[in-house]
Design a protein around this motif. Structure first.
Motif, PDB file in Angstrom:
ATOM      1  N   UNK A   1      -4.902  36.238  41.939  1.00  0.00           N
ATOM      2  CA  UNK A   1      -5.760  36.480  43.126  1.00  0.00           C
ATOM      3  C   UNK A   1      -5.083  36.026  44.530  1.00  0.00           C
ATOM      4  N   UNK A   2      -4.999  36.796  45.674  1.00  0.00           N
ATOM      5  CA  UNK A   2      -4.245  36.301  46.786  1.00  0.00           C
ATOM      6  C   UNK A   2      -5.530  36.037  47.859  1.00  0.00           C
ATOM      7  N   UNK A   3      -4.952  34.818  48.467  1.00  0.00           N
ATOM      8  CA  UNK A   3      -5.934  34.118  49.412  1.00  0.00           C
ATOM      9  C   UNK A   3      -5.730  34.578  50.755  1.00  0.00           C
ATOM     10  N   UNK A   4      -6.621  34.759  51.636  1.00  0.00           N
ATOM     11  CA  UNK A   4      -6.745  35.105  52.933  1.00  0.00           C
ATOM     12  C   UNK A   4      -7.375  34.136  53.811  1.00  0.00           C
ATOM     13  N   UNK A   5      -6.685  33.287  54.582  1.00  0.00           N
ATOM     14  CA  UNK A   5      -7.427  32.422  55.329  1.00  0.00           C
ATOM     15  C   UNK A   5      -7.566  32.809  56.598  1.00  0.00           C
ATOM     16  N   UNK A   6      -8.950  32.635  57.209  1.00  0.00           N
ATOM     17  CA  UNK A   6      -9.137  32.955  58.384  1.00  0.00           C
ATOM     18  C   UNK A   6      -8.678  32.086  59.634  1.00  0.00           C
ATOM     19  N   UNK A   7      -8.228  32.539  60.500  1.00  0.00           N
ATOM     20  CA  UNK A   7      -7.606  31.729  61.751  1.00  0.00           C
ATOM     21  C   UNK A   7      -8.491  31.836  63.124  1.00  0.00           C
ATOM     22  N   UNK A   8      -8.127  31.105  64.136  1.00  0.00           N
ATOM     23  CA  UNK A   8      -9.056  31.293  65.098  1.00  0.00           C
ATOM     24  C   UNK A   8      -8.986  32.502  65.845  1.00  0.00           C
ATOM     25  N   UNK A  48      -9.779  45.936  55.452  1.00  0.00           N
ATOM     26  CA  UNK A  48      -9.594  46.037  54.212  1.00  0.00           C
ATOM     27  C   UNK A  48      -9.689  45.021  53.299  1.00  0.00           C
ATOM     28  N   UNK A  49      -9.896  43.804  53.672  1.00  0.00           N
ATOM     29  CA  UNK A  49     -10.179  42.668  53.115  1.00  0.00           C
ATOM     30  C   UNK A  49     -11.691  42.284  52.888  1.00  0.00           C
ATOM     31  N   UNK A  50     -12.431  43.169  53.684  1.00  0.00           N
ATOM     32  CA  UNK A  50     -13.903  43.125  53.176  1.00  0.00           C
ATOM     33  C   UNK A  50     -14.504  42.318  54.468  1.00  0.00           C
ATOM     34  N   UNK A  51     -13.798  41.774  55.441  1.00  0.00           N
ATOM     35  CA  UNK A  51     -14.790  40.832  56.375  1.00  0.00           C
ATOM     36  C   UNK A  51     -15.625  41.569  57.041  1.00  0.00           C
ATOM     37  N   UNK A  52     -14.874  42.967  57.450  1.00  0.00           N
ATOM     38  CA  UNK A  52     -15.552  44.228  58.489  1.00  0.00           C
ATOM     39  C   UNK A  52     -16.402  44.935  57.365  1.00  0.00           C
ATOM     40  N   UNK A  53     -17.307  45.107  57.050  1.00  0.00           N
ATOM     41  CA  UNK A  53     -18.053  46.117  56.290  1.00  0.00           C
ATOM     42  C   UNK A  53     -17.982  47.658  56.519  1.00  0.00           C
ATOM     43  N   UNK A  54     -18.606  47.630  57.757  1.00  0.00           N
ATOM     44  CA  UNK A  54     -18.742  49.072  58.422  1.00  0.00           C
ATOM     45  C   UNK A  54     -19.093  48.739  59.938  1.00  0.00           C
ATOM     46  N   UNK A  55     -18.684  50.022  60.773  1.00  0.00           N
ATOM     47  CA  UNK A  55     -19.167  50.003  62.191  1.00  0.00           C
ATOM     48  C   UNK A  55     -20.328  50.808  62.383  1.00  0.00           C
ATOM     49  N   UNK A  56     -21.357  50.450  63.120  1.00  0.00           N
ATOM     50  CA  UNK A  56     -22.341  51.386  63.142  1.00  0.00           C
ATOM     51  C   UNK A  56     -22.902  51.367  64.676  1.00  0.00           C
ATOM     52  N   UNK A  57     -23.758  52.218  65.231  1.00  0.00           N
ATOM     53  CA  UNK A  57     -24.425  52.459  66.503  1.00  0.00           C
ATOM     54  C   UNK A  57     -25.649  51.702  66.287  1.00  0.00           C
ATOM     55  N   UNK A 164     -12.147  27.720  60.368  1.00  0.00           N
ATOM     56  CA  UNK A 164     -11.640  28.661  59.396  1.00  0.00           C
ATOM     57  C   UNK A 164     -11.861  28.255  57.980  1.00  0.00           C
ATOM     58  N   UNK A 165     -12.015  29.485  57.338  1.00  0.00           N
ATOM     59  CA  UNK A 165     -12.155  29.403  56.073  1.00  0.00           C
ATOM     60  C   UNK A 165     -11.242  30.270  54.964  1.00  0.00           C
ATOM     61  N   UNK A 166     -11.354  29.990  53.791  1.00  0.00           N
ATOM     62  CA  UNK A 166     -10.335  30.473  52.942  1.00  0.00           C
ATOM     63  C   UNK A 166     -11.212  31.400  51.863  1.00  0.00           C
ATOM     64  N   UNK A 167     -10.696  32.649  51.549  1.00  0.00           N
ATOM     65  CA  UNK A 167     -11.783  33.635  50.842  1.00  0.00           C
ATOM     66  C   UNK A 167     -10.553  34.300  49.972  1.00  0.00           C
ATOM     67  N   UNK A 168     -10.987  34.817  48.940  1.00  0.00           N
ATOM     68  CA  UNK A 168     -10.057  35.626  48.095  1.00  0.00           C
ATOM     69  C   UNK A 168     -10.239  37.122  48.400  1.00  0.00           C
ATOM     70  N   UNK A 169      -9.122  37.784  48.308  1.00  0.00           N
ATOM     71  CA  UNK A 169      -9.093  39.148  48.663  1.00  0.00           C
ATOM     72  C   UNK A 169      -8.597  40.022  47.357  1.00  0.00           C
TER      73      UNK A 169
END
Length: 169
Positions: A1-8, A48-57, A164-169
């Motif tokens: 699994x690849x890790x994606x760390x959120x930065x500021x 693409x990594x799932x941090x943003x699920x969808x955009x709505x009005x 910042x946190x680390x998450x799997x994608x």
């Protein structure tokens, strides 16, 4: 699994987008002090990594109520007789499939579910309650709270204090 760390920068992008997803890429890039191509790449990666699920009005409940009828918001606690996973899953599936149910939460302790229900009026709420609660022999108790005023409504997460946190994608 690849890790994606959120930065500021990622946290700033997420914070800005959750407040106004209609902001242009150029304005968003300026806000977080990156170039527009970098901003676009980062937002794409966050999506693409799932941090943003969808955009709505988010629609105005006051304007909808004035246009479509009074409007009735209810927070409903539902307790079931049997809490086996198949029983919880069956009720949850029916609740989330109903258009009037805006939110469905499994909770503990206390009731098994808390629903946020939006109805046109009391007769409409009665029809919803008969469909979801009365016709289900496994529903033991229903307690509804009807909103008289919405003091706050937001979909934003407080991100400014987070590290910042680390998450799997």
């Amino acid at each position: 699994m690849e890790y994606y760390e959120l930065d500021s920068i990622d946290l700033q992008l997420l914070d800005a987008l959750q407040r106004d997803a209609s902001i242009s890429n150029v304005a968003l890039a300026e806000r977080v002090n990156v170039s527009p191509p970098t901003c676009l790449r980062r937002v794409k990666r966050l999506t693409e990594s799932g941090w943003i699920e969808r955009q709505v009005a988010v629609l105005s409940s006051d304007k909808l109520a004035a246009s479509l009828g009074h409007g009735l918001s209810a927070l409903v606690e539902v307790s079931l007789d049997r809490q086996g996973s198949e029983h919880l899953g069956a009720f949850e599936a029916r609740a989330v499939a109903h258009d009037a149910v805006q939110q469905c939460w499994r909770v503990s302790p206390g009731p098994d579910f808390v629903l946020v229900v939006q109805a046109r009026d009391m007769p409409h709420y009665l029809a919803i309650s008969q469909t979801l609660f009365t016709q289900d022999a496994n529903v033991r108790n229903v307690k509804a709270f009807f909103a008289t005023k919405r003091a706050k409504f937001t979909m934003t997460w407080p991100l400014s204090f987070r590290t910042p946190t680390t998450s799997t994608i």
